[in-house]
Design a protein around this motif. Structure first.
Motif, PDB file in Angstrom:
ATOM      1  N   VAL A 109      -5.431   3.416   8.145  1.00 44.44           N
ATOM      2  CA  VAL A 109      -4.060   3.946   8.589  1.00 44.44           C
ATOM      3  C   VAL A 109      -3.017   4.021   7.543  1.00 44.44           C
ATOM      4  CG1 VAL A 109      -2.275   3.791  10.323  1.00 44.44           C
ATOM      5  CG2 VAL A 109      -4.499   3.913  10.880  1.00 44.44           C
ATOM      6  N   LEU A 110      -2.776   2.940   6.898  1.00 45.65           N
ATOM      7  CA  LEU A 110      -1.820   2.830   5.896  1.00 45.65           C
ATOM      8  C   LEU A 110      -1.865   3.637   4.868  1.00 45.65           C
ATOM      9  CD1 LEU A 110      -1.022  -0.977   6.006  1.00 45.65           C
ATOM     10  CD2 LEU A 110       0.514   0.787   7.053  1.00 45.65           C
ATOM     11  N   GLU A 111      -2.939   3.757   4.264  1.00 45.89           N
ATOM     12  CA  GLU A 111      -3.355   4.767   3.160  1.00 45.89           C
ATOM     13  C   GLU A 111      -3.251   6.215   3.547  1.00 45.89           C
ATOM     14  OE1 GLU A 111      -6.503   2.033   0.539  1.00 45.89           O
ATOM     15  OE2 GLU A 111      -7.264   3.538   1.987  1.00 45.89           O
ATOM     16  N   ARG A 112      -3.180   6.508   4.875  1.00 42.98           N
ATOM     17  CA  ARG A 112      -3.165   7.997   5.278  1.00 42.98           C
ATOM     18  C   ARG A 112      -1.929   8.382   5.864  1.00 42.98           C
ATOM     19  NH1 ARG A 112      -6.359   8.887   9.196  1.00 42.98           N
ATOM     20  NH2 ARG A 112      -6.816   6.991   9.811  1.00 42.98           N
ATOM     21  N   THR A 113      -0.924   7.410   5.833  1.00 40.95           N
ATOM     22  CA  THR A 113       0.256   7.834   6.347  1.00 40.95           C
ATOM     23  C   THR A 113       0.969   8.952   5.628  1.00 40.95           C
ATOM     24  OG1 THR A 113       1.335   6.280   5.066  1.00 40.95           O
ATOM     25  CG2 THR A 113       0.810   5.570   7.213  1.00 40.95           C
ATOM     26  N   PRO A 114       1.867   9.730   6.278  1.00 40.57           N
ATOM     27  CA  PRO A 114       2.557  10.824   5.490  1.00 40.57           C
ATOM     28  C   PRO A 114       3.529  10.065   4.409  1.00 40.57           C
ATOM     29  CG  PRO A 114       2.723  11.145   7.732  1.00 40.57           C
ATOM     30  CD  PRO A 114       2.044   9.968   7.685  1.00 40.57           C
ATOM     31  N   GLU A 115       4.025   9.017   4.545  1.00 42.81           N
ATOM     32  CA  GLU A 115       4.614   8.131   3.629  1.00 42.81           C
ATOM     33  C   GLU A 115       3.901   7.944   2.222  1.00 42.81           C
ATOM     34  OE1 GLU A 115       6.369   7.026   7.822  1.00 42.81           O
ATOM     35  OE2 GLU A 115       4.521   7.306   6.747  1.00 42.81           O
ATOM     36  N   ALA A 116       2.617   7.441   2.687  1.00 45.74           N
ATOM     37  CA  ALA A 116       1.687   6.964   1.384  1.00 45.74           C
ATOM     38  C   ALA A 116       1.278   8.274   0.661  1.00 45.74           C
ATOM     39  CB  ALA A 116       0.387   6.518   2.045  1.00 45.74           C
ATOM     40  N   ILE A 174       0.907  -1.371   0.111  1.00 49.93           N
ATOM     41  CA  ILE A 174       0.016  -0.043   0.045  1.00 49.93           C
ATOM     42  C   ILE A 174       0.753   1.133   0.039  1.00 49.93           C
ATOM     43  CG2 ILE A 174      -1.767   1.317   1.342  1.00 49.93           C
ATOM     44  CD1 ILE A 174      -2.935  -1.173   2.251  1.00 49.93           C
ATOM     45  N   VAL A 175       2.062   1.358   0.768  1.00 57.49           N
ATOM     46  CA  VAL A 175       2.776   2.505   0.876  1.00 57.49           C
ATOM     47  C   VAL A 175       4.119   2.535  -0.056  1.00 57.49           C
ATOM     48  CG1 VAL A 175       4.088   4.001   2.699  1.00 57.49           C
ATOM     49  CG2 VAL A 175       2.022   2.469   3.298  1.00 57.49           C
ATOM     50  N   GLY A 176       4.855   1.326   0.150  1.00 59.69           N
ATOM     51  CA  GLY A 176       5.795   1.192  -0.713  1.00 59.69           C
ATOM     52  C   GLY A 176       7.202   0.797  -0.011  1.00 59.69           C
ATOM     53  N   PRO A 177       8.528   1.485  -0.121  1.00 55.63           N
ATOM     54  CA  PRO A 177       9.586   1.045   0.466  1.00 55.63           C
ATOM     55  C   PRO A 177       9.383   1.193   2.172  1.00 55.63           C
ATOM     56  CG  PRO A 177      10.093   2.549  -1.220  1.00 55.63           C
ATOM     57  CD  PRO A 177       8.518   2.478  -1.091  1.00 55.63           C
ATOM     58  N   ALA A 196      11.014   0.943  13.926  1.00 59.02           N
ATOM     59  CA  ALA A 196      10.346   1.894  14.973  1.00 59.02           C
ATOM     60  C   ALA A 196       9.255   2.207  14.322  1.00 59.02           C
ATOM     61  CB  ALA A 196      10.960   2.927  15.602  1.00 59.02           C
ATOM     62  N   ARG A 197       8.899   2.855  13.108  1.00 58.27           N
ATOM     63  CA  ARG A 197       7.720   3.205  12.458  1.00 58.27           C
ATOM     64  C   ARG A 197       6.774   2.131  12.236  1.00 58.27           C
ATOM     65  NH1 ARG A 197       3.419   6.185  11.783  1.00 58.27           N
ATOM     66  NH2 ARG A 197       3.366   7.198   9.461  1.00 58.27           N
ATOM     67  N   LEU A 198       7.251   0.915  11.953  1.00 58.25           N
ATOM     68  CA  LEU A 198       6.277  -0.143  11.660  1.00 58.25           C
ATOM     69  C   LEU A 198       5.943  -0.699  12.923  1.00 58.25           C
ATOM     70  CD1 LEU A 198       8.248  -2.859   9.096  1.00 58.25           C
ATOM     71  CD2 LEU A 198       5.954  -1.416   8.876  1.00 58.25           C
ATOM     72  N   GLU A 199       6.825  -0.647  14.002  1.00 58.57           N
ATOM     73  CA  GLU A 199       6.104  -1.122  15.484  1.00 58.57           C
ATOM     74  C   GLU A 199       5.088  -0.132  15.858  1.00 58.57           C
ATOM     75  OE1 GLU A 199       5.344  -2.834  18.713  1.00 58.57           O
ATOM     76  OE2 GLU A 199       6.686  -3.558  17.181  1.00 58.57           O
ATOM     77  N   GLU A 200       5.066   1.289  15.518  1.00 56.71           N
ATOM     78  CA  GLU A 200       4.118   2.056  15.889  1.00 56.71           C
ATOM     79  C   GLU A 200       2.741   1.953  15.319  1.00 56.71           C
ATOM     80  OE1 GLU A 200       3.262   6.985  15.168  1.00 56.71           O
ATOM     81  OE2 GLU A 200       5.063   5.830  14.649  1.00 56.71           O
ATOM     82  N   ILE A 201       2.792   1.264  14.075  1.00 58.20           N
ATOM     83  CA  ILE A 201       1.609   1.045  13.281  1.00 58.20           C
ATOM     84  C   ILE A 201       1.036  -0.299  13.858  1.00 58.20           C
ATOM     85  CG2 ILE A 201       0.342   0.663  11.064  1.00 58.20           C
ATOM     86  CD1 ILE A 201       1.376   3.537  11.221  1.00 58.20           C
ATOM     87  N   ALA A 202       2.040  -1.034  14.015  1.00 52.74           N
ATOM     88  CA  ALA A 202       1.410  -2.380  14.456  1.00 52.74           C
ATOM     89  C   ALA A 202       0.954  -2.590  15.785  1.00 52.74           C
ATOM     90  CB  ALA A 202       2.706  -3.376  14.469  1.00 52.74           C
ATOM     91  N   ALA A 203       1.594  -1.461  16.829  1.00 52.04           N
ATOM     92  CA  ALA A 203       1.191  -1.388  18.047  1.00 52.04           C
ATOM     93  C   ALA A 203      -0.529  -0.804  18.021  1.00 52.04           C
ATOM     94  CB  ALA A 203       1.988  -0.544  19.063  1.00 52.04           C
ATOM     95  N   GLY A 204      -0.537   0.135  17.301  1.00 53.36           N
ATOM     96  CA  GLY A 204      -1.888   0.581  17.131  1.00 53.36           C
ATOM     97  C   GLY A 204      -2.821  -0.376  16.517  1.00 53.36           C
ATOM     98  N   TRP A 205      -2.391  -1.224  15.577  1.00 50.58           N
ATOM     99  CA  TRP A 205      -3.362  -2.032  15.016  1.00 50.58           C
ATOM    100  C   TRP A 205      -3.606  -3.114  15.940  1.00 50.58           C
ATOM    101  CZ3 TRP A 205      -2.019  -6.653  11.373  1.00 50.58           C
ATOM    102  CH2 TRP A 205      -3.112  -7.176  10.849  1.00 50.58           C
ATOM    103  N   ARG A 206      -2.860  -3.581  17.211  1.00 55.53           N
ATOM    104  CA  ARG A 206      -3.105  -4.559  18.097  1.00 55.53           C
ATOM    105  C   ARG A 206      -4.228  -3.748  19.216  1.00 55.53           C
ATOM    106  NH1 ARG A 206       2.580  -5.110  18.606  1.00 55.53           N
ATOM    107  NH2 ARG A 206       2.452  -4.231  20.527  1.00 55.53           N
ATOM    108  N   GLN A 207      -4.124  -2.644  19.568  1.00 53.93           N
ATOM    109  CA  GLN A 207      -5.140  -1.896  20.376  1.00 53.93           C
ATOM    110  C   GLN A 207      -6.381  -1.448  19.558  1.00 53.93           C
ATOM    111  OE1 GLN A 207      -3.017   2.120  21.062  1.00 53.93           O
ATOM    112  NE2 GLN A 207      -1.520   1.109  22.294  1.00 53.93           N
TER     113      GLN A 207
END
Length: 368
Positions: A233-240, A203-206, A211-222
């Motif tokens: 969330v992935l589609e709306r990240t600044p990176e995306a 969805i996002v790319g490279p 730490a950034r991946l862990e931030e998203i994954a932790a939010g997903w678990r919550q």
């Protein structure tokens, strides 16, 4: 999505008739699916289903005669869980006949455990490489024993084939059937990290920093592994957003061809037939991923042979007289058809065959 599910090719009299039936079903499935991706009323959901077909890849070449029916069943199962959780989707995929058959799960029984499905479950569908031991694979295989194929189309759990003994998986000892196993795996932080990583690539790319991946994954678990939450969330990240603005991702052949068909507006059988043929040359034949790891992503599509096939396939669409005669185009090609302005044609431009050819030959058309 299709009407062939009531046909059982095995009831036909001769081997030749059965093969013709199977081939017709597969072609119908391919055409119907590509048409849905390009023109269907639920294109957003269908694109997400195509994404998950890459996470849980099944090749039609691994399936028996009713392969189209089995693949349709997997599509339907994914569709039913798009608004649910990854735990529910994973459970549905592990009980899906197409996935089970492709990974020999239906051959796994308590007297002769088959570890193929268990290994891919741990490595690809949940924890990721390096987060489990060989003993975890063995014990997971025991937990998945007992499913058998009924009438070559559905799975049932046969208690005589299932191992009801205790198993120790990731440090926990329990009776572990499929449901408990899925729940336990989805409680592991490694599962959220691994699936977040896989979807980030799509969805996002490279990949970003760990730490950034862990931030998203932790939010997903919550958020209880909610699929809509993670996709949003992935589609709306600044990176995306930056990636879309700069067009840094190379589109997959299926997505690019679907987008091209949608612009051309032709639903003629020739358009679908030409597209399906050339998707194979582009490296992404429908329902035939190269391995259990799924399709290439992003820069992995940078292959001269595949890129050349993309251009040739699009030009073949434009060259077909029936396809062009059945087009439904606006008067002009508007701005915004590409993530960044094309290099070789200014938009807006008249929607002529020549201008569409220039647009489709432009390198920017391949980016997203």
């Amino acid at each position: 999505m299709s009407s062939f599910s009531s046909i059982n090719c095995r009831t036909l009299s001769t081997v030749q008739e059965k093969r013709r039936c199977m081939h017709a079903q597969v072609q119908e499935l391919k055409q119907t699916w590509l048409e849905r991706l390009a023109f269907g009323p639920t294109r957003r959901d269908d694109a997400l289903i195509q994404l998950w077909l890459g996470v849980f890849p099944v090749s039609l070449n691994q399936l028996p005669l009713e392969r189209a029916v089995l693949l349709q069943g997997q599509i339907d199962a994914i569709r039913r869980h798009l608004s649910g959780t990854y735990r529910d989707l994973l459970g549905a995929m592990l009980a899906d006949p197409a996935l089970q058959i492709s990974l020999s799960g239906h051959l796994n029984n308590r007297t002769n455990p088959n570890e193929n499905l268990a290994r891919e479950l741990l490595e690809l569908f949940s924890l990721g490489e390096g987060h489990y031991t060989e003993n975890d694979v063995i014990e997971t295989a025991r937990a998945l024993t007992g499913y058998r194929l009924v009438q070559h189309r559905s799975l049932v759990l046969d208690p005589r084939r299932h191992d009801f003994g205790t198993k120790t998986i990731l440090g926990r000892t329990s009776g572990f059937d499929l449901s408990e196993l899925v729940q336990w795996l989805c409680q592991q932080p490694a599962t959220a990290r691994h699936i977040t990583r896989r979807l980030w690539l799509e969805i996002v790319g490279p990949l970003p920093s760990p730490a950034r991946l862990e931030e998203i994954a932790a939010g997903w678990r919550q958020n209880h592994l909610s699929l809509p939450w993670l996709i949003s969330v992935l589609e709306r990240t600044p990176e995306a957003r930056d990636g879309r603005r700069q067009a840094t991702r190379l589109d997959s052949p299926i997505a690019m061809v679907s987008r091209s068909l949608a612009l051309l507006g032709s639903r003629h059988p020739d358009a679908l037939r030409i597209s399906i043929h050339h998707l194979r040359l582009m490296g992404q034949p429908l329902f035939a991923p190269p391995s259990v790891k799924g399709w290439p992503t992003n820069e992995e599509w940078l292959n001269l042979r595949w890129l050349t096939a993309r251009r040739r396939g699009l030009m073949a669409l434009l060259a077909d007289p029936e396809v062009w005669a059945s087009r439904e185009l606006p008067d002009s090609l508007p701005p915004g058809l590409t993530a960044i302005p094309p290099l070789t044609i200014g938009l807006p431009a008249p929607a002529t065959r020549e201008n569409i050819a220039r647009l489709w030959r432009d390198p920017v058309w391949q980016l997203c």
